[in-house]
Design an enzyme around this catalytic site. Sequence first.
Site, short mmCIF file in Angstrom:
data_model
loop_
_atom_site.label_atom_id
_atom_site.label_comp_id
_atom_site.label_asym_id
_atom_site.label_seq_id
_atom_site.Cartn_x
_atom_site.Cartn_y
_atom_site.Cartn_z
N ASP A 1 35.46 55.94 41.86
CA ASP A 1 36.72 55.21 41.99
C ASP A 1 37.22 54.92 40.57
OD1 ASP A 1 37.87 52.17 43.65
OD2 ASP A 1 38.79 53.52 42.21
N LYS B 1 47.03 53.12 39.41
CA LYS B 1 47.45 52.40 38.21
C LYS B 1 48.10 53.31 37.18
CE LYS B 1 43.81 48.99 39.10
NZ LYS B 1 44.49 47.73 39.37
N TYR C 1 35.19 46.52 44.00
CA TYR C 1 36.38 46.48 44.85
C TYR C 1 37.03 47.84 44.82
CZ TYR C 1 41.09 45.24 46.51
OH TYR C 1 42.28 45.20 47.20
P1 KE4 Z 1 45.62 49.21 44.86
O1 KE4 Z 1 45.61 49.44 46.36
O2 KE4 Z 1 45.72 47.74 44.50
O3 KE4 Z 1 46.63 50.07 44.12
O4 KE4 Z 1 44.20 49.71 44.28
C1 KE4 Z 1 43.01 49.17 44.81
C2 KE4 Z 1 41.90 49.36 43.81
C3 KE4 Z 1 40.99 50.37 44.02
N1 KE4 Z 1 39.97 50.60 43.16
C4 KE4 Z 1 39.82 49.83 42.05
C5 KE4 Z 1 38.68 50.11 41.11
C6 KE4 Z 1 40.73 48.78 41.78
O5 KE4 Z 1 40.55 48.00 40.68
C7 KE4 Z 1 41.78 48.53 42.67
C8 KE4 Z 1 42.77 47.40 42.46
N2 KE4 Z 1 42.48 46.53 41.37
C9 KE4 Z 1 43.01 45.18 41.47
C10 KE4 Z 1 42.60 44.43 40.21
N3 KE4 Z 1 41.22 44.18 40.16
C11 KE4 Z 1 44.48 45.16 41.66
C12 KE4 Z 1 45.11 43.80 41.51
C13 KE4 Z 1 45.47 43.19 42.83
O6 KE4 Z 1 44.68 43.33 43.79
O7 KE4 Z 1 46.54 42.57 42.88
#
Ligand code: KE4
Length: 428
Positions: free
Chosen positions: A240, A268, A145
């Site tokens: 990523d 994060k 993801y």
């Molecule tokens: P955000 O747009 O949520 O800040 O980041 C997206 C993203 C991109 N790349 C990786 C490897 C990520 O894990 C994420 C977001 N992670 C999720 C948890 N697996 C965020 C939690 C959520 O979607 O509420």
Amino acid sequence: MTQDRVSEELFERAKRLIPGGVNSPVRAFKAVGGSPVFIREAKGAKLVGEDGQEYVDYVGSWGPMILGHGHPEVQKAVAEQLEKGVSYGAPTRAEVEFADVLVKAVPSMDMVRLVSSGTEATMGALRLARGFTGRTLIAKCEGAYHGGADYLLVKGGSGLATLGEPDSAGVPAQIAATTTVIPYNDVKGAERLFLDHGHELAAVIVEPVAGNMGCVPPDPAWLSALSRLTRATGALLIFDEVMTGFRVAFGGAQERYGIKPDLTCFGKIVGGGLPLAAYGGRRDVMEQVAPAGPVYQAGTLSGNPLAVAAGRKTLEILSAPGTYDRLEAISAQVEAIAQRAIAEAGKKAVVQRVGAMLTIFFTEGPVRNWADAARADKAAFARFHAALLSEGVYWPPSQFEAAFISLAHDDEALEKTEKAMIRAMAAA
Ligand code: KE4
């Protein structure tokens, strides 16, 4: 523990106002059942629910809270900036100094652009890769993801490394088809992809430690193969590190595994819990980003002063010598607690950990890719999760997520975790 009636009532109200009652799907506890806990406040490794119930927190806002909640120095830095205003929409000294910290911390990064979320960071990096190479096709891994961009919400088509199919309503098939999907840790699959499409590929984007299928470490040859294959064909390698950045090492997974990608995405931890993310890398590539170059990317709150204050202080604290040794020691204890609980309950489960991120998979190990992860017993995980919650431990509400450990997970938190884990594993 008493059923959290307060959260249940809030959830009913929320569902009438917000889709699914949450502002991000995983928070709704759909994968584990029951009603999500509404959090009132947090401190250190502790969350407090709206009904006053305390929990040891292994979500940590999905990664950012590696120092623990409400670190006094981070709070102070944000409070000081608050006095000077929250957003200017203009360049600031602080963001230049923060950019300097980032490029010094991450050897592959000559330049960096700040944005507000991991999704924006990966979108920016992928548009940049397409603009720099003049190519369209991108590759991602099954089960990975990278945020919510249309061309990333894509699942593997039938057969290996075929063009992607939409993995969400609203994603046009023709957009999904600009992405191809390969299995994680599949060097031969990657070699076949590059044989067939190498010179069409703009980039491969990879979680250098997979976290979004649960924690899946890279096989020793995996990342170096992707580096070799992209270099040989002119495609860009994008790490990523939104999840792994400053978590599995101060310099991220690229420091841990000694691989230099062309571009890296962060999120994060770099914002210390406030909305800040970043993408960066090779100077010749980053110079293509507007207004220096023709690849457009912008953001009203990019480099937001409050978020930069939180991020800078967080990284300053993390940069202190011995920090990651302490984090490793705490994380190894959590892993050992989980392994003892599995053994005592005689469960078919495996713990997979890299640094301060780990997953307990309810299946035989090793879990090397999405196909392995998908075989996990999700019902057992749901029972485990509910039992942990009833014992005051807040674990990620999905088998396909990583648990996050912080420097604030002290002996008291670990003792509570051990007691809860033994009971919860028996109930799984
Ligand atoms: P955000 O747009 O949520 O800040 O980041 C997206 C993203 C991109 N790349 C990786 C490897 C990520 O894990 C994420 C977001 N992670 C999720 C948890 N697996 C965020 C939690 C959520 O979607 O509420």
